[in-house]
Design a protein around this motif. Structure first.
Motif, short mmCIF file in Angstrom:
data_model
loop_
_atom_site.label_atom_id
_atom_site.label_comp_id
_atom_site.label_asym_id
_atom_site.label_seq_id
_atom_site.Cartn_x
_atom_site.Cartn_y
_atom_site.Cartn_z
N ARG A 169 -4.94 0.94 33.18
CA ARG A 169 -5.72 1.99 32.85
C ARG A 169 -6.64 2.22 34.04
NH1 ARG A 169 -7.53 4.44 28.31
NH2 ARG A 169 -6.06 3.18 27.05
N ALA A 170 -7.09 0.92 34.83
CA ALA A 170 -7.81 1.10 36.07
C ALA A 170 -7.16 1.92 37.23
CB ALA A 170 -8.22 -0.21 36.40
N ARG A 171 -5.88 2.05 37.14
CA ARG A 171 -4.86 2.79 38.27
C ARG A 171 -4.63 4.05 37.79
NH1 ARG A 171 -0.18 -1.04 38.13
NH2 ARG A 171 0.65 1.03 39.49
N VAL A 172 -5.40 4.60 36.59
CA VAL A 172 -4.82 5.88 36.11
C VAL A 172 -6.27 6.76 36.14
CG1 VAL A 172 -3.99 7.42 34.36
CG2 VAL A 172 -2.89 5.19 35.07
N GLU A 173 -6.48 7.74 36.53
CA GLU A 173 -7.50 8.75 36.36
C GLU A 173 -7.33 9.71 35.41
OE1 GLU A 173 -10.37 12.00 38.96
OE2 GLU A 173 -8.46 11.24 39.81
N LEU A 174 -8.04 9.83 34.25
CA LEU A 174 -7.79 10.32 33.01
C LEU A 174 -8.79 11.66 33.00
CD1 LEU A 174 -7.48 7.75 30.33
CD2 LEU A 174 -5.57 8.79 31.61
N LEU A 175 -8.02 12.82 32.95
CA LEU A 175 -8.75 14.12 32.85
C LEU A 175 -8.40 14.86 31.70
CD1 LEU A 175 -8.10 15.33 36.71
CD2 LEU A 175 -10.16 13.90 35.78
N PRO A 176 -8.84 14.56 30.32
CA PRO A 176 -8.79 15.17 29.22
C PRO A 176 -9.33 16.45 29.12
CG PRO A 176 -10.52 13.68 28.92
CD PRO A 176 -9.82 13.35 30.47
N ALA A 177 -8.92 17.45 28.32
CA ALA A 177 -9.37 18.89 28.35
C ALA A 177 -9.38 19.50 29.65
CB ALA A 177 -10.92 18.91 27.73
N THR A 178 -8.44 19.21 30.60
CA THR A 178 -8.42 19.77 31.86
C THR A 178 -6.92 20.61 32.32
OG1 THR A 178 -9.80 17.81 32.60
CG2 THR A 178 -8.60 19.27 34.33
N ASP A 179 -7.08 21.84 32.77
CA ASP A 179 -6.03 22.28 33.03
C ASP A 179 -5.64 21.96 34.34
OD1 ASP A 179 -4.42 25.03 32.46
OD2 ASP A 179 -4.89 25.18 34.49
N LEU A 180 -4.44 22.07 34.73
CA LEU A 180 -4.04 21.76 35.98
C LEU A 180 -4.55 22.41 37.21
CD1 LEU A 180 -1.61 23.97 37.61
CD2 LEU A 180 -0.39 23.43 35.36
N THR A 181 -4.99 23.67 36.91
CA THR A 181 -5.63 24.62 37.84
C THR A 181 -7.15 24.02 38.30
OG1 THR A 181 -6.60 26.02 36.42
CG2 THR A 181 -4.26 26.63 37.41
N ASP A 182 -7.55 23.12 37.40
CA ASP A 182 -8.87 22.41 37.63
C ASP A 182 -8.74 20.89 38.27
OD1 ASP A 182 -10.27 24.73 36.70
OD2 ASP A 182 -9.96 23.85 34.63
N VAL A 183 -7.71 20.60 38.61
CA VAL A 183 -7.40 19.10 39.35
C VAL A 183 -7.58 19.35 40.73
CG1 VAL A 183 -5.86 17.33 39.87
CG2 VAL A 183 -5.74 18.52 37.44
N THR A 184 -8.28 18.51 41.41
CA THR A 184 -8.56 18.57 42.82
C THR A 184 -7.93 17.44 43.62
OG1 THR A 184 -10.66 17.63 42.78
CG2 THR A 184 -10.74 20.00 42.44
N GLY A 185 -7.77 17.23 44.91
CA GLY A 185 -7.38 16.37 45.33
C GLY A 185 -5.80 16.69 46.22
N LEU A 186 -5.50 15.59 46.86
CA LEU A 186 -4.31 15.76 47.47
C LEU A 186 -3.38 14.69 46.98
CD1 LEU A 186 -5.32 15.60 51.39
CD2 LEU A 186 -4.75 17.66 49.89
N TYR A 187 -2.08 15.17 46.78
CA TYR A 187 -1.10 14.21 46.02
C TYR A 187 0.37 14.61 46.50
CZ TYR A 187 -4.96 14.35 42.52
OH TYR A 187 -5.97 14.17 41.96
N ASP A 188 0.94 13.56 46.35
CA ASP A 188 2.49 13.48 46.90
C ASP A 188 3.64 13.96 46.19
OD1 ASP A 188 1.64 11.92 49.40
OD2 ASP A 188 1.40 10.49 47.87
N ALA A 189 3.09 13.98 44.71
CA ALA A 189 4.34 14.47 43.70
C ALA A 189 3.43 14.87 42.35
CB ALA A 189 5.31 13.30 43.39
N VAL A 190 4.48 15.68 41.57
CA VAL A 190 3.92 16.23 40.42
C VAL A 190 4.77 15.47 39.43
CG1 VAL A 190 3.39 18.14 38.72
CG2 VAL A 190 2.58 18.07 41.05
#
Length: 207
Positions: free
Chosen positions: A88-109
């Motif tokens: 759980r500590a390695r997962v950032e949970l974003l409930p009630a969140t649309d993908l368009t509201d996710v910020t940051g840089l990511y390698d994969a979806v």
């Protein structure tokens, strides 16, 4: 009125996870899907998991890949119930969140068993938003898992979603449906298809 699946979750409480895993195994072997993801994700990758739900697949993936960092977003108000304390500590949970509201840089979806719950007339909009978000995240890889229509197992999965999960409008999303969206919104991407656990398939786009 609550769907049967929601009633079972409330009644079973802490026992819901083992029962849920046995129930899910009828429709998909998540260990086989996690094995496929393991082989596709680069070392130390930062991942956005869209529509991760209870986190059962992410839990299995992190068991194999302690190097990964995962951000899980979902429109549901409560997510990640099947994640262990270890992960759980390695997962950032974003409930009630649309993908368009996710910020940051990511390698994969990663997107697992989400699109067949998206209304058919909203799927173009979903993939358009996904393409725009991937540009914003500087992401160059998408791994999608869904269910190919046809056959007993696919039909059972569809009926379970409609009558147990409670999604009356679910429509399965085929590999040919995905190919159309890939050409439309990711025209420069290379596509790789696999079927780790028929009728559960995986599609990979990279560019």
């Amino acid at each position: 009125m609550l769907a049967p699946g929601q009633v079972a979750r409330r009644v079973l409480g802490r026992h819901f996870e083992p029962v849920g895993n046995v129930y899910r195994r009828v429709f998909v072997n998540l260990n086989l899907i996690a094995d496929f993801l393991d082989g596709e994700l680069p070392n130390g990758a930062k991942i956005v998991d869209i529509g991760g739900g209870d986190g059962a697949l992410v839990e299995r993936l992190l068991n194999r890949r302690p190097d990964l960092a995962v951000t899980m977003c979902d429109l549901a108000p409560s997510i990640g119930a099947f994640l262990s304390d270890l992960h759980r500590a390695r997962v950032e949970l974003l409930p009630a969140t649309d993908l368009t509201d996710v910020t940051g840089l990511y390698d994969a979806v990663t997107i697992s068993d989400v699109i067949h719950h998206v209304p058919v007339d909203q799927r173009d909009s979903f993939f358009k938003s996904l393409a725009t978000s991937c540009e914003r995240w500087a992401c160059r890889k998408i791994i999608l898992k869904d269910i190919e229509p046809g056959g007993v197992r696919a039909t059972l999965s569809l009926l379970a979603d409609r009558h147990i999960t409670g999604d009356k409008h679910v429509v399965l999303f085929s590999r040919s449906d995905f190919a159309v969206m890939a050409r439309r919104y990711f025209p420069k991407a290379q596509r790789v298809s696999a079927v780790p656990d028929w009728p559960n398939y995986c599609e990979v786009l990279s560019w």
